[in-house]
Design a protein around this motif. Structure first.
Motif, PDB file in Angstrom:
ATOM      1  N   ASP A 164      11.740   8.268  -7.958  1.00  0.00           N
ATOM      2  CA  ASP A 164      11.783   9.488  -8.773  1.00  0.00           C
ATOM      3  C   ASP A 164      12.668   9.321 -10.005  1.00  0.00           C
ATOM      4  O   ASP A 164      12.311   9.735 -11.105  1.00  0.00           O
ATOM      5  N   GLU A 165      13.829   8.715  -9.808  1.00  0.00           N
ATOM      6  CA  GLU A 165      14.757   8.590 -10.929  1.00  0.00           C
ATOM      7  C   GLU A 165      14.201   7.658 -12.009  1.00  0.00           C
ATOM      8  O   GLU A 165      14.251   7.979 -13.200  1.00  0.00           O
ATOM      9  N   LEU A 166      13.673   6.506 -11.591  1.00  0.00           N
ATOM     10  CA  LEU A 166      13.134   5.566 -12.581  1.00  0.00           C
ATOM     11  C   LEU A 166      11.952   6.183 -13.329  1.00  0.00           C
ATOM     12  O   LEU A 166      11.804   5.997 -14.541  1.00  0.00           O
ATOM     13  N   ARG A 167      11.106   6.934 -12.614  1.00  0.00           N
ATOM     14  CA  ARG A 167       9.963   7.572 -13.276  1.00  0.00           C
ATOM     15  C   ARG A 167      10.430   8.587 -14.323  1.00  0.00           C
ATOM     16  O   ARG A 167       9.911   8.644 -15.441  1.00  0.00           O
ATOM     17  N   GLN A 168      11.440   9.372 -13.945  1.00  0.00           N
ATOM     18  CA  GLN A 168      11.948  10.373 -14.909  1.00  0.00           C
ATOM     19  C   GLN A 168      12.584   9.718 -16.130  1.00  0.00           C
ATOM     20  O   GLN A 168      12.441  10.194 -17.249  1.00  0.00           O
ATOM     21  N   LEU A 169      13.282   8.624 -15.895  1.00  0.00           N
ATOM     22  CA  LEU A 169      13.897   7.916 -17.031  1.00  0.00           C
ATOM     23  C   LEU A 169      12.821   7.277 -17.910  1.00  0.00           C
ATOM     24  O   LEU A 169      12.940   7.247 -19.139  1.00  0.00           O
ATOM     25  N   TRP A 170      11.771   6.772 -17.293  1.00  0.00           N
ATOM     26  CA  TRP A 170      10.648   6.232 -18.072  1.00  0.00           C
ATOM     27  C   TRP A 170      10.021   7.337 -18.937  1.00  0.00           C
ATOM     28  O   TRP A 170       9.682   7.115 -20.099  1.00  0.00           O
ATOM     29  N   ASP A 171       9.880   8.512 -18.376  1.00  0.00           N
ATOM     30  CA  ASP A 171       9.219   9.613 -19.094  1.00  0.00           C
ATOM     31  C   ASP A 171      10.107  10.243 -20.168  1.00  0.00           C
ATOM     32  O   ASP A 171       9.602  10.973 -21.025  1.00  0.00           O
ATOM     33  N   ARG A 197      -0.434   2.447  -5.999  1.00  0.00           N
ATOM     34  CA  ARG A 197      -0.692   3.609  -6.866  1.00  0.00           C
ATOM     35  C   ARG A 197      -0.048   3.412  -8.234  1.00  0.00           C
ATOM     36  O   ARG A 197       1.168   3.469  -8.371  1.00  0.00           O
ATOM     37  N   VAL A 198      -0.888   3.207  -9.258  1.00  0.00           N
ATOM     38  CA  VAL A 198      -0.384   3.104 -10.629  1.00  0.00           C
ATOM     39  C   VAL A 198      -0.237   4.520 -11.172  1.00  0.00           C
ATOM     40  O   VAL A 198      -1.216   5.243 -11.318  1.00  0.00           O
ATOM     41  N   THR A 199       1.009   4.927 -11.460  1.00  0.00           N
ATOM     42  CA  THR A 199       1.213   6.286 -11.973  1.00  0.00           C
ATOM     43  C   THR A 199       1.742   6.285 -13.412  1.00  0.00           C
ATOM     44  O   THR A 199       1.761   7.317 -14.056  1.00  0.00           O
ATOM     45  N   ARG A 200       2.177   5.157 -13.889  1.00  0.00           N
ATOM     46  CA  ARG A 200       2.592   5.041 -15.291  1.00  0.00           C
ATOM     47  C   ARG A 200       2.046   3.741 -15.840  1.00  0.00           C
ATOM     48  O   ARG A 200       1.910   2.757 -15.097  1.00  0.00           O
ATOM     49  N   ARG A 201       1.730   3.734 -17.162  1.00  0.00           N
ATOM     50  CA  ARG A 201       1.151   2.545 -17.800  1.00  0.00           C
ATOM     51  C   ARG A 201       1.787   2.288 -19.145  1.00  0.00           C
ATOM     52  O   ARG A 201       2.178   3.233 -19.838  1.00  0.00           O
ATOM     53  N   LEU A 202       1.782   1.034 -19.545  1.00  0.00           N
ATOM     54  CA  LEU A 202       2.097   0.638 -20.906  1.00  0.00           C
ATOM     55  C   LEU A 202       1.122  -0.481 -21.249  1.00  0.00           C
ATOM     56  O   LEU A 202       0.996  -1.454 -20.499  1.00  0.00           O
ATOM     57  N   GLU A 244       0.846  -1.182   0.000  1.00  0.00           N
ATOM     58  CA  GLU A 244       0.000   0.000   0.000  1.00  0.00           C
ATOM     59  C   GLU A 244       0.895   1.250   0.000  1.00  0.00           C
ATOM     60  O   GLU A 244       1.849   1.342   0.772  1.00  0.00           O
ATOM     61  N   GLY A 245       0.577   2.169  -0.922  1.00  0.00           N
ATOM     62  CA  GLY A 245       1.353   3.403  -1.001  1.00  0.00           C
ATOM     63  C   GLY A 245       2.470   3.346  -2.027  1.00  0.00           C
ATOM     64  O   GLY A 245       2.977   4.382  -2.442  1.00  0.00           O
ATOM     65  N   ASP A 246       2.861   2.136  -2.431  1.00  0.00           N
ATOM     66  CA  ASP A 246       3.917   2.032  -3.450  1.00  0.00           C
ATOM     67  C   ASP A 246       3.460   2.670  -4.758  1.00  0.00           C
ATOM     68  O   ASP A 246       2.300   2.554  -5.143  1.00  0.00           O
ATOM     69  N   GLU A 247       4.404   3.299  -5.432  1.00  0.00           N
ATOM     70  CA  GLU A 247       4.133   3.849  -6.754  1.00  0.00           C
ATOM     71  C   GLU A 247       4.658   2.857  -7.778  1.00  0.00           C
ATOM     72  O   GLU A 247       5.822   2.457  -7.723  1.00  0.00           O
ATOM     73  N   VAL A 248       3.799   2.471  -8.724  1.00  0.00           N
ATOM     74  CA  VAL A 248       4.203   1.438  -9.686  1.00  0.00           C
ATOM     75  C   VAL A 248       3.858   1.821 -11.117  1.00  0.00           C
ATOM     76  O   VAL A 248       2.976   2.652 -11.378  1.00  0.00           O
ATOM     77  N   LEU A 249       4.579   1.174 -12.023  1.00  0.00           N
ATOM     78  CA  LEU A 249       4.232   1.174 -13.442  1.00  0.00           C
ATOM     79  C   LEU A 249       3.528  -0.154 -13.719  1.00  0.00           C
ATOM     80  O   LEU A 249       4.038  -1.215 -13.351  1.00  0.00           O
ATOM     81  N   LEU A 250       2.364  -0.095 -14.343  1.00  0.00           N
ATOM     82  CA  LEU A 250       1.611  -1.297 -14.716  1.00  0.00           C
ATOM     83  C   LEU A 250       1.701  -1.489 -16.224  1.00  0.00           C
ATOM     84  O   LEU A 250       1.282  -0.623 -16.993  1.00  0.00           O
ATOM     85  N   PHE A 251       2.264  -2.613 -16.615  1.00  0.00           N
ATOM     86  CA  PHE A 251       2.449  -2.946 -18.025  1.00  0.00           C
ATOM     87  C   PHE A 251       1.528  -4.123 -18.344  1.00  0.00           C
ATOM     88  O   PHE A 251       1.689  -5.216 -17.803  1.00  0.00           O
ATOM     89  N   THR A 252       0.546  -3.868 -19.200  1.00  0.00           N
ATOM     90  CA  THR A 252      -0.408  -4.895 -19.609  1.00  0.00           C
ATOM     91  C   THR A 252      -0.057  -5.292 -21.038  1.00  0.00           C
ATOM     92  O   THR A 252      -0.171  -4.482 -21.960  1.00  0.00           O
TER      93      THR A 252
END
Lengths: 331, 331
Positions: free
Chosen positions: B314-321, B287-292, B251-259
Motif C-alpha cells: 500500500d505504501e509503495l503504491r501510494q508513493l508511486w501515485d 496482478r499488474v496494477t501500475r505500469r510505466l 500468484e496474487g502478488d501486486e506488481v508494477l510492470l515497467f517496460t
C-alpha cells in the motif's frame, strides 16, 4: 529486419492492445476499426478534437489522447492513411454535441479519407471542421503529397487546439485558432539512418556511412539534398535557416521552439542540438519563450531530428501553458 | 559514427547546456563540476535525494530532477562514473538540513566514488545514507560490476523515494523505503543492436543481422546468451521467466510492470511487448496494477528493451501515485 514484433501485419493492432493494457485509466482502445478515445468520451458540449494518420510516428497521434489534447486518434497501418469508416466511427464515439475538429496532416491519402469521413459525419448531423497542417518547408509536392507535408507543427497544433476546446471555445473559434497555428508554424527535419517498415522488411532508403538526408519527411520521403555528415552546429543551421527564411520569423518575435527526435536519436544529441538552436535564434533576436524537446513525431526507429518554430501570441501561449494529461504529454 | 554532435569530448557538457536552455523554469545546470539541481534547491527540512552515474542512459538521471523525485543528478562522461567532488558539490548544493539519500547503481566505479563523496559530505556535517540498486537478474559479476548490475529498478526507486522525501519522511525512513524497493525489484534486458560511445566511435559490440543479446547491460555489457532473433512472444518470455524465478513473484502478488526501451526501440514495439507481458503475467496470476512504458533508462541509441517488476504494497503504491514533476516524468 530487427524488431520486437510478432506477425508484421499485426504490428499496429498488437501495439494498440499494449496501449490498452498500459493506460486503462486514460484510454479506451477500439479494434476493427482501430481507434483510441479518451476514457471519458464523449465530453458533453465540448468540441471534440480528432486526428489520425499512418502509424509509425508514435507518440503522434495515439499518445496525445487525453484531457486538454485529443478526444480520439485514428491510426492507419504503418505509413498508411486510416480508412474513412474508422475516422467516422471515432467521430461518432467522441462527438459531445458541440461538433468535431479534424486535424489532418497534408498527405493525399489522409486528406481524401478525412474529407470522406467529414461528409459521412455531416450526414449524421455532426458539425465538422477540418484543419490541414502543412508546415514542412523542405520541399513541395513530395511522395504522396500535393503541396507541403504536415510534420512537427501538428503536435503543437493538437496541444493548443485541445486546450481551446477544453476551455469551451466553440467549433468556429477552435477552427480559427487551429488555422492561426497552422499559418504561424514551420518545420524542417533531417535523417542519419532510414526506418524499416515492418511489412516491407527493408530500410526505406539507402544512406552511406558518411551521409545524411537534409529535409527528410517523416515517411522517409526524400528531402532537399543528401550531403556529408557535419557537426551539430552546421546541421542546426541547415534546418533553421530555411525555416527563418520562409515565414519569416523576425527580430523580436516570440516563438516556441520544438526540437524533435525522429525516434532513434537519443536525448543527449537532441538536447545538444536544442542548445545550439537556442543560441542561433538568440543571436538573431528571435525570443524563444516556450520549448518542447523529445521524440513526439517520429519515423519508426529512424535516427534524425527536426525543428519546428511557432509564432506565439498571448492567446496561443496561454493555450500552450494550459494543463494537458495524455500518455505522452502531461503538465 | 553517425551522431548529431560537435566535438565528441564535449557531448555531455553540450547536452547539459541544451537542458539548461530547455528547462530554465525547472532545472539549474552547474558546469565544472557538472551536476543538475532542481531550480528551487535546497528545499528546507526535506531529505535531499541525489543520484548520478555515467551519461548515455538519459533521461536517467538528469531528466528525473524536479519536485517529487531527485533534488540533484550528477552525470559523468558517457558510461563513466562521476567524480567524488562532483557528487560532493551536488550534495552540498541541495542539502536542506534533513540529510541526503544517495541512490547508486551497482557499478564498481559508481559505488566507490559515491562512497568517497558520502565521506566528504559527512565531514561537512551533512547526514548521508546510501542505497545501492542491484536489480539485474541476468548475470553476476559483469564488466565493471561486482554482484548484480543496477538497471531499471533505479527509475522506480528514485520516483518512490522522491515522493517519500517530498511527504516529509526523515532520512532513516527514506532509506528504509529505498531498501524495501531494492529488495522487491528485478529486471532483465535484451538488445537488437549495439550503442556507439561518442569518444570511442565504434559500436560497443558486434551482433549479426539475425542475432540478439539476451540479458544485456545498459553499458552494452554481455548478457546470458546470444541467440537468433525470435518473435516478441518468445522474447518477452525469455526476459520475464528469469525475473519470476528470481524473486519470486507469486500468484496474487501486486506488481508494477515497467517496460523500458533501451533508446532505439520505438513506441509501437515497446507497447506491443508490454501487451504480451501483461498477458503473460495475467496467466500466472500476477496482478499488474501500475505500469510505466517508455525509454527511461537507455543505452544511447541501442535498440532493445528491458522489463522491471516491482512488488507493491500500500505504501509503495501510494508513493508511486504521488505527484511528480520532472522533464521526463510528470503526473
Amino acid at each position: 529486419m530487427k524488431k520486437i514484433i510478432n506477425a508484421p501485419a499485426d504490428v499496429v493492432t498488437d501495439a494498440l492492445r499494449g496501449m490498452a493494457a498500459a493506460h486503462p485509466d486514460r484510454l479506451r482502445v477500439h479494434l476493427e476499426p482501430d481507434f483510441v478515445t479518451r476514457v471519458d468520451a464523449p465530453v458533453s458540449d465540448k468540441v471534440a478534437v480528432v486526428s489520425g494518420g499512418g502509424s509509425g510516428h508514435e507518440p503522434l497521434h495515439v499518445g496525445f489522447v487525453g484531457s486538454g489534447m485529443l478526444d480520439a486518434a485514428v491510426p492507419g497501418a504503418v505509413f498508411t492513411s486510416p480508412t474513412p469508416d474508422a475516422v467516422q466511427a471515432a467521430v461518432r464515439e467522441v462527438d459531445g454535441g458541440a461538433g468535431t475538429l479534424l486535424v489532418v496532416k497534408n498527405y493525399t491519402g489522409d486528406v481524401l479519407n478525412f474529407e470522406t469521413a467529414a461528409e459521412l459525419a455531416e450526414a449524421e448531423d455532426i458539425g465538422v471542421r477540418t484543419v490541414v497542417v502543412q508546415d514542412d518547408v523542405a520541399v513541395r509536392d513530395s511522395t504522396n503529397t500535393a503541396g507541403r507535408r504536415g510534420v512537427g507543427g501538428t503536435v503543437l497544433l493538437e496541444k493548443i487546439v485541445g486546450a481551446a476546446a477544453a476551455r469551451g471555445h466553440d467549433l468556429a473559434s477552435c477552427h480559427e485558432i487551429a488555422e492561426r497555428v497552422s499559418a504561424g508554424v514551420r518545420s524542417m527535419g533531417m535523417a542519419l539512418t532510414a526506418p524499416t517498415v515492418p511489412h516491407v522488411g527493408e530500410p526505406s532508403f539507402e544512406l552511406a556511412d558518411y551521409e545524411m538526408e537534409i529535409g527528410v519527411g517523416i515517411h522517409a520521403e526524400p528531402g532537399r539534398e543528401r550531403v556529408e555528415l557535419e557537426s551539430a552546429d552546421r546541421i542546426v543551421r541547415r534546418l533553421l535557416e530555411p525555416i527563418l527564411e520562409d515565414l519569416p520569423f523576425r527580430e523580436g518575435d516570440e516563438v516556441l521552439l520544438f526540437t524533435n527526435s525522429m525516434g532513434g536519436t537519443p536525448p543527449t544529441e537532441l538536447y545538444l542540438a536544442h542548445g545550439v538552436a537556442e543560441r542561433f535564434l538568440a543571436e538573431r533576436g528571435v525570443r524563444v519563450t516556450r520549448r518542447l524537446v523529445g521524440p513526439y513525431i517520429t519515423s519508426l526507429e529512424m535516427q534524425g531530428m527536426s525543428f519546428t518554430l511557432l509564432k506565439l501570441d498571448d492567446e496561443l501561449r496561454q493555450l500552450w501553458d494550459a494543463p494537458v494529461s495524455t500518455p505522452a504529454l502531461t503538465w
